[in-house]
Design a protein around this motif. Sequence first.
Motif, PDB file in Angstrom:
ATOM      1  N   THR A   1     107.126 -30.334   5.862  1.00 43.82           N
ATOM      2  CA  THR A   1     106.412 -30.914   6.948  1.00 43.82           C
ATOM      3  C   THR A   1     106.690 -30.507   8.369  1.00 43.82           C
ATOM      4  O   THR A   1     106.843 -29.657   9.562  1.00 43.82           O
ATOM      5  CB  THR A   1     105.324 -32.236   7.035  1.00 43.82           C
ATOM      6  N   GLY A   2     108.839 -30.835   8.183  1.00 39.10           N
ATOM      7  CA  GLY A   2     109.147 -30.396   9.183  1.00 39.10           C
ATOM      8  C   GLY A   2     109.144 -28.964   9.045  1.00 39.10           C
ATOM      9  O   GLY A   2     109.274 -28.870  10.685  1.00 39.10           O
ATOM     10  N   ILE A   3     109.610 -28.314   8.398  1.00 40.99           N
ATOM     11  CA  ILE A   3     109.766 -26.497   8.653  1.00 40.99           C
ATOM     12  C   ILE A   3     108.910 -26.335   8.589  1.00 40.99           C
ATOM     13  O   ILE A   3     108.191 -25.548   9.846  1.00 40.99           O
ATOM     14  CB  ILE A   3     110.225 -26.674   7.039  1.00 40.99           C
ATOM     15  N   VAL A   4     107.154 -26.761   8.642  1.00 40.08           N
ATOM     16  CA  VAL A   4     106.118 -26.067   9.327  1.00 40.08           C
ATOM     17  C   VAL A   4     105.614 -26.176  10.581  1.00 40.08           C
ATOM     18  O   VAL A   4     105.345 -26.007  11.729  1.00 40.08           O
ATOM     19  CB  VAL A   4     105.014 -26.877   8.667  1.00 40.08           C
ATOM     20  N   THR A   5     105.853 -27.930  11.147  1.00 37.49           N
ATOM     21  CA  THR A   5     106.233 -27.986  12.125  1.00 37.49           C
ATOM     22  C   THR A   5     106.854 -27.219  13.014  1.00 37.49           C
ATOM     23  O   THR A   5     106.005 -27.036  14.501  1.00 37.49           O
ATOM     24  CB  THR A   5     106.524 -29.260  12.332  1.00 37.49           C
ATOM     25  N   VAL A   6     108.054 -26.986  12.674  1.00 38.35           N
ATOM     26  CA  VAL A   6     109.185 -25.691  13.694  1.00 38.35           C
ATOM     27  C   VAL A   6     108.558 -24.265  13.899  1.00 38.35           C
ATOM     28  O   VAL A   6     107.988 -23.884  15.340  1.00 38.35           O
ATOM     29  CB  VAL A   6     110.551 -25.902  12.992  1.00 38.35           C
ATOM     30  N   ILE A   7     107.342 -24.057  12.904  1.00 36.65           N
ATOM     31  CA  ILE A   7     107.275 -22.277  12.681  1.00 36.65           C
ATOM     32  C   ILE A   7     106.155 -22.809  13.995  1.00 36.65           C
ATOM     33  O   ILE A   7     105.653 -22.472  14.491  1.00 36.65           O
ATOM     34  CB  ILE A   7     106.335 -22.438  11.417  1.00 36.65           C
ATOM     35  N   VAL A   8     105.398 -23.916  13.299  1.00 34.42           N
ATOM     36  CA  VAL A   8     104.019 -24.455  14.716  1.00 34.42           C
ATOM     37  C   VAL A   8     104.966 -24.501  16.358  1.00 34.42           C
ATOM     38  O   VAL A   8     103.793 -23.631  16.874  1.00 34.42           O
ATOM     39  CB  VAL A   8     102.898 -25.380  13.784  1.00 34.42           C
ATOM     40  N   THR A   9     105.589 -25.231  16.173  1.00 33.32           N
ATOM     41  CA  THR A   9     105.863 -25.366  17.461  1.00 33.32           C
ATOM     42  C   THR A   9     106.319 -24.089  18.087  1.00 33.32           C
ATOM     43  O   THR A   9     106.116 -23.854  19.755  1.00 33.32           O
ATOM     44  CB  THR A   9     107.153 -26.649  17.771  1.00 33.32           C
ATOM     45  N   ILE A  10     107.463 -23.051  17.353  1.00 32.58           N
ATOM     46  CA  ILE A  10     107.513 -21.759  17.637  1.00 32.58           C
ATOM     47  C   ILE A  10     106.193 -21.114  18.191  1.00 32.58           C
ATOM     48  O   ILE A  10     106.415 -20.474  19.327  1.00 32.58           O
ATOM     49  CB  ILE A  10     108.309 -21.028  16.583  1.00 32.58           C
ATOM     50  N   ILE A  11     104.818 -20.853  17.412  1.00 30.02           N
ATOM     51  CA  ILE A  11     103.428 -20.131  17.724  1.00 30.02           C
ATOM     52  C   ILE A  11     102.905 -20.873  18.618  1.00 30.02           C
ATOM     53  O   ILE A  11     102.815 -19.616  19.657  1.00 30.02           O
ATOM     54  CB  ILE A  11     102.580 -20.184  16.480  1.00 30.02           C
ATOM     55  N   MET A  12     103.218 -21.923  19.258  1.00 35.90           N
ATOM     56  CA  MET A  12     103.255 -22.385  20.352  1.00 35.90           C
ATOM     57  C   MET A  12     103.695 -22.281  21.762  1.00 35.90           C
ATOM     58  O   MET A  12     102.751 -22.465  22.809  1.00 35.90           O
ATOM     59  CB  MET A  12     102.621 -24.581  20.456  1.00 35.90           C
ATOM     60  N   LYS A  13     104.787 -22.325  21.680  1.00 33.60           N
ATOM     61  CA  LYS A  13     106.138 -21.300  22.832  1.00 33.60           C
ATOM     62  C   LYS A  13     106.141 -22.737  23.662  1.00 33.60           C
ATOM     63  O   LYS A  13     106.290 -22.438  24.898  1.00 33.60           O
ATOM     64  CB  LYS A  13     105.409 -20.579  23.099  1.00 33.60           C
ATOM     65  N   ASP A  14     106.618 -24.094  22.844  1.00 35.02           N
ATOM     66  CA  ASP A  14     107.169 -25.148  23.768  1.00 35.02           C
ATOM     67  C   ASP A  14     107.946 -25.316  23.424  1.00 35.02           C
ATOM     68  O   ASP A  14     108.448 -25.565  22.783  1.00 35.02           O
ATOM     69  CB  ASP A  14     106.576 -26.248  23.805  1.00 35.02           C
TER      70      ASP A  14
END
Length: 193
Positions: A144-157
Amino acid sequence: MDYVLFGLIAYLLGSLPSALIIGKLGYNLDIREHGSGNMGATNTFRVLGVKAGTIVTVADILKGTVATLLPLLFDADVHRLIIGVFAVLGHTYPIFAKFKGGKAVATSAGIILGFQPILFLIMIGSFLLTLYLTKYVSLSSIITGIVTVIVTIIMKDIGLIIVTSFLTIFVLIRHRENIKRIKNKTEPKIKWM
């Protein structure tokens, strides 16, 4: 000055040992003397059951959420994610429990809930899906931590990227013994899902 004040408040809030409090008040039991000895939600689920584990999980999440929202209430000139990280440090190294706390997962999730609720829902979905498939709480937390980082990269925040990366690395470090047990196939699996 605001960072010092709100960081200290967040640390003290995070230091409230939910599992220890619930164990002693509701079950007359010191959670540190049972199961893995960890003061987190997972050990509470194993030792005290679903009701106590759920209460501790919610309490630990709220520590991160409240810490992240507090600066909003006082219009403080701080980055809320940074203040939330102090709650995680408090949860992991609590001054009220000899600096031996939980593994930072629920409180980290609470920070995200207080800052980006949609991302929190994605995290919950990732965690529950991985838990259903593997039955390992520790592995579900890591993935879940890894998925979260990937999603934040997609979000560009950039703020979220930095903080979620830090928290994920922190969670990985806190779970290094679990990782060894998963490799050796000695890590306990949940039985209630």
